[in-house]
Design a protein around this motif. Sequence first.
Motif, short mmCIF file in Angstrom:
data_model
loop_
_atom_site.label_atom_id
_atom_site.label_comp_id
_atom_site.label_asym_id
_atom_site.label_seq_id
_atom_site.Cartn_x
_atom_site.Cartn_y
_atom_site.Cartn_z
N ASN A 17 47.74 38.63 43.50
CA ASN A 17 46.31 38.57 43.73
C ASN A 17 45.67 38.08 42.43
N LYS A 18 45.33 36.80 42.43
CA LYS A 18 44.94 36.09 41.21
C LYS A 18 43.78 36.75 40.48
N ASN A 19 42.83 37.27 41.25
CA ASN A 19 41.60 37.76 40.61
C ASN A 19 41.64 39.24 40.24
N GLN A 20 42.75 39.88 40.53
CA GLN A 20 42.87 41.31 40.18
C GLN A 20 43.55 41.41 38.81
N LEU A 21 42.73 41.59 37.78
CA LEU A 21 43.26 41.58 36.41
C LEU A 21 44.04 42.85 36.11
N ARG A 54 43.37 32.42 31.66
CA ARG A 54 43.59 31.70 32.92
C ARG A 54 43.97 30.23 32.68
N ASP A 58 47.59 28.58 33.77
CA ASP A 58 47.66 27.44 34.69
C ASP A 58 48.46 26.27 34.11
N GLU A 72 49.12 31.79 39.99
CA GLU A 72 48.47 32.92 40.68
C GLU A 72 48.44 34.18 39.84
N PRO A 74 47.78 36.91 37.04
CA PRO A 74 46.73 37.13 36.04
C PRO A 74 47.29 37.41 34.65
#
Length: 170
Positions: A17-21, A54, A58, A72, A74
Amino acid sequence: MDAIENIMKRRSVRKFNKNQLVPESVVEQILRAAMNAPSANNKQPWDFLVIDDRTILDQIPNIMPNAAMCNEAPLAIVICLEQSRDKSPDYWQQDLAAATENILLAVHALGLGAVWVGAYPNQQKMAGLRKTFNLPEEVTPFSLIPIGATSVNQDDAKRFKSERVHRNKW
Ligand SMILES: Cc1cc2nc3c(=O)[nH]c(=O)nc-3n(C[C@H](O)[C@H](O)[C@H](O)COP(=O)(O)O)c2cc1C
């Protein structure tokens, strides 16, 4: 989850879950587990490069196509050898493998997912990591572990084979 269940149910996770740091306190727990690994003569020859930017995450698949899941994740940790601490030259790979496995198990115990991405002894991947992260000459990258929250189910792979076990003589 007890220790045996944690070992049996850990699986490689390549979707995050990319946005869950990952909170900093959890990162520290993971690093403490890594540094608790056994090492030859207790030399602890490792260093850990934590990547949570990020833009940099990437870029990793460009230098290591086998690390495409960094798009994906984090968080990623590169496990490195710092050669001045390596007084057991025939054993450092085993030391760093133990630290890598400790990270995988700690990550799973903390409810996250991870995968061991090999770098050493692939010269191209090692050179890519060396250049991207400005690693000094005396530092050798060994493995890279993308880490993050996941919805991938991890379960017992049921790999036990009694015929692989030999007792008292082969
Ligand atoms: C030395 C080593 C290198 C690995 N390199 C990669 C890799 O480059 N990419 C990847 O997706 N998985 C990699 N893995 C993970 C293995 O594919 C995985 O551990 C194996 O398929 C067993 O699955 P499990 O981890 O779910 O038990 C590597 C594992 C090890 C031990």
